[in-house]
Structure formats: structure tokens, C-alpha cells
Write a protein that holds these residues in place. Sequence first.
Motif, PDB file in Angstrom:
ATOM      1  N   PHE A 159      22.613  41.411   0.358  1.00 44.94           N
ATOM      2  CA  PHE A 159      21.669  42.507   0.578  1.00 44.94           C
ATOM      3  C   PHE A 159      21.537  43.356  -0.679  1.00 44.94           C
ATOM      4  CE2 PHE A 159      20.680  46.872   2.016  1.00 44.94           C
ATOM      5  CZ  PHE A 159      19.458  46.625   2.634  1.00 44.94           C
ATOM      6  N   SER A 160      22.660  43.630  -1.348  1.00 44.16           N
ATOM      7  CA  SER A 160      22.616  44.414  -2.585  1.00 44.16           C
ATOM      8  C   SER A 160      21.781  43.700  -3.645  1.00 44.16           C
ATOM      9  CB  SER A 160      24.035  44.667  -3.101  1.00 44.16           C
ATOM     10  OG  SER A 160      24.776  45.467  -2.195  1.00 44.16           O
ATOM     11  N   ALA A 161      21.947  42.379  -3.743  1.00 42.89           N
ATOM     12  CA  ALA A 161      21.150  41.618  -4.713  1.00 42.89           C
ATOM     13  C   ALA A 161      19.672  41.679  -4.351  1.00 42.89           C
ATOM     14  CB  ALA A 161      21.629  40.174  -4.768  1.00 42.89           C
ATOM     15  N   GLU A 162      19.381  41.571  -3.058  1.00 47.54           N
ATOM     16  CA  GLU A 162      17.989  41.640  -2.602  1.00 47.54           C
ATOM     17  C   GLU A 162      17.362  42.981  -2.953  1.00 47.54           C
ATOM     18  OE1 GLU A 162      16.526  42.356   1.719  1.00 47.54           O
ATOM     19  OE2 GLU A 162      16.751  40.177   1.512  1.00 47.54           O
ATOM     20  N   GLN A 163      18.177  44.041  -2.901  1.00 47.11           N
ATOM     21  CA  GLN A 163      17.684  45.377  -3.208  1.00 47.11           C
ATOM     22  C   GLN A 163      17.689  45.686  -4.709  1.00 47.11           C
ATOM     23  OE1 GLN A 163      16.509  47.594  -0.648  1.00 47.11           O
ATOM     24  NE2 GLN A 163      16.590  45.572   0.334  1.00 47.11           N
ATOM     25  N   GLY A 164      18.085  44.710  -5.525  1.00 43.27           N
ATOM     26  CA  GLY A 164      18.107  44.905  -6.962  1.00 43.27           C
ATOM     27  C   GLY A 164      19.282  45.721  -7.464  1.00 43.27           C
ATOM     28  N   LEU A 165      20.324  45.833  -6.653  1.00 43.57           N
ATOM     29  CA  LEU A 165      21.489  46.640  -7.031  1.00 43.57           C
ATOM     30  C   LEU A 165      22.506  45.843  -7.835  1.00 43.57           C
ATOM     31  CD1 LEU A 165      21.951  48.445  -3.598  1.00 43.57           C
ATOM     32  CD2 LEU A 165      21.086  49.471  -5.707  1.00 43.57           C
ATOM     33  N   CYS A 166      22.642  44.565  -7.532  1.00 39.69           N
ATOM     34  CA  CYS A 166      23.563  43.699  -8.273  1.00 39.69           C
ATOM     35  C   CYS A 166      22.848  42.384  -8.553  1.00 39.69           C
ATOM     36  CB  CYS A 166      24.866  43.480  -7.497  1.00 39.69           C
ATOM     37  SG  CYS A 166      24.767  42.296  -6.128  1.00 39.69           S
ATOM     38  N   THR A 167      23.453  41.556  -9.353  1.00 45.15           N
ATOM     39  CA  THR A 167      22.818  40.295  -9.714  1.00 45.15           C
ATOM     40  C   THR A 167      23.012  39.254  -8.611  1.00 45.15           C
ATOM     41  OG1 THR A 167      24.777  39.374 -10.800  1.00 45.15           O
ATOM     42  CG2 THR A 167      23.315  40.762 -12.137  1.00 45.15           C
ATOM     43  N   ALA A 168      22.079  38.341  -8.539  1.00 43.87           N
ATOM     44  CA  ALA A 168      22.215  37.224  -7.601  1.00 43.87           C
ATOM     45  C   ALA A 168      23.428  36.373  -7.958  1.00 43.87           C
ATOM     46  CB  ALA A 168      20.947  36.377  -7.609  1.00 43.87           C
ATOM     47  N   GLU A 169      23.769  36.320  -9.237  1.00 51.51           N
ATOM     48  CA  GLU A 169      24.927  35.539  -9.673  1.00 51.51           C
ATOM     49  C   GLU A 169      26.217  36.116  -9.093  1.00 51.51           C
ATOM     50  OE1 GLU A 169      27.584  32.971 -11.039  1.00 51.51           O
ATOM     51  OE2 GLU A 169      25.411  32.698 -10.955  1.00 51.51           O
ATOM     52  N   ASP A 170      26.357  37.454  -9.075  1.00 55.12           N
ATOM     53  CA  ASP A 170      27.547  38.049  -8.465  1.00 55.12           C
ATOM     54  C   ASP A 170      27.628  37.693  -6.987  1.00 55.12           C
ATOM     55  OD1 ASP A 170      28.696  39.199 -10.667  1.00 55.12           O
ATOM     56  OD2 ASP A 170      27.830  41.180 -10.360  1.00 55.12           O
ATOM     57  N   ALA A 171      26.492  37.748  -6.288  1.00 52.31           N
ATOM     58  CA  ALA A 171      26.485  37.395  -4.864  1.00 52.31           C
ATOM     59  C   ALA A 171      26.882  35.939  -4.668  1.00 52.31           C
ATOM     60  CB  ALA A 171      25.105  37.666  -4.269  1.00 52.31           C
ATOM     61  N   ARG A 172      26.371  35.047  -5.520  1.00 50.04           N
ATOM     62  CA  ARG A 172      26.737  33.629  -5.415  1.00 50.04           C
ATOM     63  C   ARG A 172      28.222  33.426  -5.712  1.00 50.04           C
ATOM     64  NH1 ARG A 172      21.494  32.816  -7.721  1.00 50.04           N
ATOM     65  NH2 ARG A 172      22.373  32.899  -9.824  1.00 50.04           N
TER      66      ARG A 172
END
Length: 378
Positions: free
Chosen positions: A290-303
Motif C-alpha cells: 500500500f505504501s508503494a502504491e501511494q508513492g511512499l516507498c519503492t516497489a523494490e522495497d515492497a518486493r
Amino acid sequence: MTAAATLDRPDTTRLSVGLGARSYDIVIGAGLIAEAGARIAALRPGARVGIVSDANVAERHLAAVEESLKAAGLVPATVIIQPGEKSKNFATFEEVVDALIAARIERRDLVLALGGGVVGDLAGFAAAALRRGVDFVQLPTSLLAQVDSSVGGKTGINSRHGKNLVGAFHQPILVLADADALNTLPLREFRAGYAEVAKYGLIDNAPFFAWLERKWQEVFAGGPARTEAIATSCASKAAVVARDEFETGDRALLNLGHTFGHALEAGAGFSQRLLHGEAVAVGMAQAFRFSAEQGLCTAEDARRVEAHLHAVGLPTRIRNIPGELPDTDGLMNLIAQDKKVSRGALTFILVRGIGQAFIAGDVDPQAIRRFLEAERAA
């Protein structure tokens, strides 16, 4: 140095939760169950000890604990509950309190929580209510309890409306984390507890998360890496509790993954379908997505977070949860009952990256709803 501290061995670690006159120690090491009596007697000589445990833990450890207490001149009385989250209810709470009263546990005596998080929460709440408050000791036997629920004084039971909605802050006087107790823990339960270990890295300790990525197999195998992981986790929790005992500030960060996770856990009926730590794992992965979707963190961190949790065998997606769950409206209703909700505004723990969690107040419910719809369809 306290009398209890003189019992320490070179292979034990002692941490302090600094709360002034209510400060207490966490002792971590092997063989502490056999030493429980001597360590408790050093704090409360001659006390009656109301042991609260569940049937599974009692079968493994109760005899050794009772023997240790008696050898130290303490008088044990035991209350056994059924294992599992469903015991965290009003009926079982009443049974435990009545049994402790019948055992004549008085104000100068204490309660000993012998078990995992369910036992610790329930026994601690019973101790908080009994005779308007008696002391208690945590002897956690699960990884989740050793690194999280046994430290910090949060006690309570569940309501039909949600998890941990009835309870009290009641600090223990001692926590004994026996690393040997984890040797008999089923792998699924150990994995569930590991989610809470990983959480400490994800909140504010990126180097610890990187260490876990390298060392998690050694943590699972036991030995020094496991003890180090427990000690690092407990030190993180102790520092937060000392700063914010009653969760009026940054202690809420410890709930990373819990808002989503508690809703999923309640939706699964607080059953064996989804253990608490498994729910937290899904919730943490969702918080990062959700944070990545909101532009708060990178998609790479979520992955990266999802990959690590998946590697250790934890669920990370709603589709990994067996059985039916409530629809999106049902999950939103459960989220609305979360303890962090303030005057109807949704509060989540979100992230700007690994080790960079923050408290996000007044999160847009429609954004959460759209996210959950997508998660359910994924």
C-alpha cells in the motif's frame, strides 16, 4: 545488582525495561525454566504462585516449573486453559480469575504466565484485575511471545467486535525467555513468531532486517543466531516501551502490519486457519504494498519484504489464507474497530522504506477499500 541478577550465567542476556519504580528485567538464555523458582523467589520469597498455562504447554513444561517453584520455597497453584486464540474471551477470563481467587492468590502473591501470547495476554489481564492488581511474571514459551507480547505490559482479551479490545496496561515484574523452550515449538508456530522478529527490522532497523535476510536459516536452526535475534528484538521493544508505555506516541509503530493483520485474523474467526504471526506477515506485506502504491516507498522495497517473508514460509497475500474471508465491506468494518482508530479516522503504520515506518493518521478509507479490492482479486 538485584538478588536475581546474581543468578545470571555467561550464556544469558539481561535487558532492562526502564520504567522507574516499575522497571523490570528480561532474561534470555537456555535452561531458564529450571531456574524460574530461584529467580522468582529472589523477588518475592515465599509467595504463592498462580500458574496460568494451556494444555499443550503444560504437558511439556508444567512439571519442571512446579518442581522449580517448590524447590525455591514457593507455593504453586495451576490453572489450565484450552490452547488457541479462542481462549482469549470473557468466559475463560472469568474462569481464570475465579480459579486464582479459589487458590488464594493474594495481593503479595503473583501470577505466572507459562505459555505463548494467548496465555500471556490472558494471565496478565487476570493479574491486572485480580484484587485490583497483583504482580505477574512472564515465562513465554513461543518465539512470538518471547520477542513481542511478553514485553511491554499490554494485556487483554478479544471481543466479538475485534482483537484485544478489552484489557489493561499491566507490566510484569520479570520476563524469562528460555531459548530451550523453542526447541519443542512446531515449525508453523516458530515461523509465525519470526514475523514479529522481522517487524523490528522493518520498523526502524534496516541493518537488522538485512542481517535476518542473511541469517534467518541459522535463527531457525537455533544457537547463537537465534539468541541474538531474540535479544535484538527484545531490546528494540524495551526501548520503545520505556519511551511510550501507554502507546500515546511512537509505540504505535510496533503495530506495523497489525491493522490489516488483525482484520484478517478476525475474519478467519481467530482460528488455526490463520495464526497471529501469519496475519502480521500478510499485514506487513500489505503495508509495504500500500505504501508503494501511494508513492511512499519503492516497489523494490515492497518486493524485498515479500520475498523474505515468502522465503521463510510465511503467507504474504490474502490468497494464501485458507477458507472464506469477509468481503471488502466486512474487512473494512473490522479495520474500523482497530484500536488506533481515533474519532472514526483510520490510522495505519506505513513506511517510507525498510526501517522507515511512520504513523499515518486519517488515511483515506476509499484508498484502503480500493487496495483491498485489488488484493482480494490478486
